[in-house]
Every structure is written in C-alpha cells, then in structure tokens.
Motif scaffolding. Sequence first.
Motif, PDB file in Angstrom:
ATOM      1  N   VAL A  63      -3.706  -6.329  -3.889  1.00  0.00           N
ATOM      2  CA  VAL A  63      -3.481  -4.884  -4.107  1.00  0.00           C
ATOM      3  C   VAL A  63      -3.334  -4.263  -4.977  1.00  0.00           C
ATOM      4  CG1 VAL A  63      -1.501  -4.440  -2.628  1.00  0.00           C
ATOM      5  CG2 VAL A  63      -3.484  -2.402  -2.313  1.00  0.00           C
TER       6      VAL A  63
ATOM      7  N   GLU B 151       0.783  -1.287   0.026  1.00  0.00           N
ATOM      8  CA  GLU B 151      -0.135   0.143  -0.484  1.00  0.00           C
ATOM      9  C   GLU B 151       0.739   1.287   0.354  1.00  0.00           C
ATOM     10  OE1 GLU B 151      -2.680  -3.313   1.634  1.00  0.00           O
ATOM     11  OE2 GLU B 151      -0.617  -2.729   1.642  1.00  0.00           O
TER      12      GLU B 151
ATOM     13  N   ARG C 125      -7.298  -2.766  -1.695  1.00  0.00           N
ATOM     14  CA  ARG C 125      -6.840  -4.280  -1.026  1.00  0.00           C
ATOM     15  C   ARG C 125      -7.793  -5.195  -1.132  1.00  0.00           C
ATOM     16  NH1 ARG C 125      -2.856  -7.615   0.243  1.00  0.00           N
ATOM     17  NH2 ARG C 125      -1.770  -5.889   1.131  1.00  0.00           N
TER      18      ARG C 125
END
Length: 456
Positions: free
Chosen positions: A340, A160, A324
Amino acid sequence: MAQKPSIPKGTRDFSPIEVAKRSYIMNTIRTQFQHYGFQPIETPSFENSSTLMGKYGEEGDRLIFKILNSGDYLNKVKDDAFAKADSNALTSQISEKALRYDLTVPFARYVVQNRNDIVLPFKRSQMQLVWRADRPQKGRYREFCQCDADVVGSDSLWQEVEFVQLYDAVFTALKLEGITIKMNNRKILSGIAEVIGASDKLIDFTVALDKLDKIGKEKVVEEMISKGITQEAIQAIDPIFTISGSFGDQLGTLKNLLATSEIGTQGIEELVFINEAIESLELETAKLQLDVTLARGLNYYTGAIFEVAAPEGVAMGSIGGGGRYADLTGIFGLKDVSGVGISFGLDRIYNVIEELNLFPEEATEGVKVIFINFGDKEALYAMKAIKNLRRQGITAVLYPDAAKMKKQMTYANRREIPFVILAGEQEIEQGTFTLKDMVAGEQETVTLDALIERLK
C-alpha cells in the motif's frame, strides 16, 4: 538572427526562489517520512519498456514517453510494419526503453530484483521526477516530481491508518490546513459492478465513474453506456451519484446497496476499521471523507484508494493519492506480496501554498550579509570574517570585484540581501566592521563577535 530558445510544453525552469520553496516542501515531507520509519531509495529515470507498458491501463500506456533506440533505429524495422503504418508495431521495434510514468511500478521492479537484500515489511520513500505525455494545463505538467511512500509485505489495515496520519502530519507541518483525505475501496467498486451484473466491465465502469467530478453525471452515464453497461444497471446504482453525509452515514447506504456482494461487504468492513481507528486517534488539521465515486483508473489498486483535495476555495486537482495493491510484484514474478502506498504531488502542493501565501520567510532566506570589496587587502580581511560567519551558520559572501560602491550596493538591493558590511583601512586598523542594515537604513560599527551575535 538566432532563434530564441524555448523549452518543451509541460516543463519549467525554476528560479532560485522557486527552488528554495520546493526544497522547503520536500524537506518537510522528507522529515515526516523519516519520523514514520520510511527508508529512501532511488531508481533510474528510464526503464525497459516491458517494465512499464501494460501496468497503467490503456489510457496510462498512451501517456508513457518512449525513448528511441540509439544509432540507426530504423535499420531493423520490417518492411511490412512501414507498409501497414502500424504505430504499435513500429514502436516496439524502434523503442526498447521509456521514461518512468510513476514511482510505484519501478518500486515493484526494485523489490523483485532486491528481494534477497530487503527486509519485509519494507517501508520505502522515494522523491524523484516522473514524466507523462499529458496535455499541459494548470497544475498538470509533463515533467513533475512525485514524493512517494509505500509499504510492501504486509496485509495489515494499520498501514492504511498510518498513511492517513502521514498525510495529516505533512500538511499540518506545511501549515496547509483544511485538506480533505478522500477514501474509497476498490472492493466496493467491484461489489457495485457485481450487483449490476457488469463485473466483466469493472475497468470501464471505474474509469468512467472516476470522472464524475470533472464531467458530471450525464457524461459519465453516456460513457458507461458506450462501454456496454445497460441503462437498467446504471439506474440500479443511481444512489452512488448523490450519496452524501458523514463517513459512517455513507457506509450505511453502501451496506444496503451491496448486501448481496461478498467482496463489496469486505470493502465496507475495511473502511469501517480505518474510519473507527482514525476517529479514535484523531487527526490534527485534515478531515477524512468517504468518496464512493473515487476510482483512480489504475489497474493495480485492489483495496483502499486515497486522494487528497486542497482546502475549499482552491481550484486545484488532487494534491496526493494512492492505494492498496494486492499483488503488484506478481507482474515481475514475485507472487503474493501485498503493498500500500501514497504519493504527494509536489508541484500542485507548491501552487496551493503559493496561492494561499503560506510559505514562511525562512523558506526563501538567501544571503544574509554581503561584504563590499574595496581591493585585495580589504577582501582578504573580509574573507577571514566570512569564514567565521559561515562556521556559525550565517550565509555570507564577498562581492567578487572591487567595483564602484554604487554597483555593489545595487547588487545587494537586487538580491534583497538585508545586511551590507563595509571594511576599509580604518576598520582593518581597529579590527572592526561597519554593518549597514539595508531595511532600516541604519549602520553601526561592531567587532567580529558582536557581528556574529547581531546576525544570528
């Protein structure tokens, strides 16, 4: 009189200049994908309907373009389906394929089918057209290009963090400064639904909440009530409608609101990790913002949610988004493969860059020089020079016909070609070329080597 041709609403033709500008954006994104280690793939334009249906929620399913079966597609339809006028039953009998709605679900199918050939974690990029039967409006089309990057096979939150950096890198490279990367976490939304006793209505809750910036609090509340969420429950979460402040400040408010929710607390902890990492690494031109109302109603997001907003003052919807998904491949039989991913909205990014006049001149550079055609002998002399110019990376062409000079010069002007070369009998004898600068209105006689140097 023949009817004037047209194209379907929500689709567009692209001129040479538009294609050049789109290529500039795509090449910029592609370069950053490569820098971040993503491997490109492509999937078919259409999939089996069973692959797509039921993966995007009720609203998404309605926007999928179905493809009629070939041949006599009504031959196998049962009579009772006609009698009942049941469109759902009819559709399943006359259509077995559909145009892809996005690139994520086809990617999940690709991973499952090729699981013995790919190495996990698998970092994939994909840039292809998708289709949605949506209502056309500014920045929203029925046919558009998505530019996706995903990682499957890793639960690490560093993915992320890297996607936030990737967004920043792409928009910085495009000189599109001031974009906002909005983030939320689906676990926080689940936590909110839990503390108000509406866990069984999570999808209804998130779909309504996601519309807050479009229809306002009053309409969102009306939609929630219509879905069976009580007024008392909505009152309990009233702070989320007006939550503000820095990323950290908002997380503090959420900690108090979700103190009794284990899943909500987990979502907060994940966002704390990402925010602290980005603060340490620093972004170049983008800013990261927590948006607790960001829901993105797709069924498959289970953790982080991304959405990118254009710079302030530009009236445009999101120009990117993603999130995600804990087990997207599970729908195709491959369990417990987390992933993700993010997407860049090419068409909207184009509109924003155009509105802000940020396309560089080199993005639309076309033919740099054109040789006037005086006849076959002169044309051959010109073509030999053109061959050398092209080897040097200079875009050069010969006007195909020995037409009148005025016609050829008019063509050069309309094509906005900056240089024209005249090479007649005198130039051929001397081994030279007459170079005319169409912008300055000046001309000079040069050798081939000098011509190459001048045009470089």
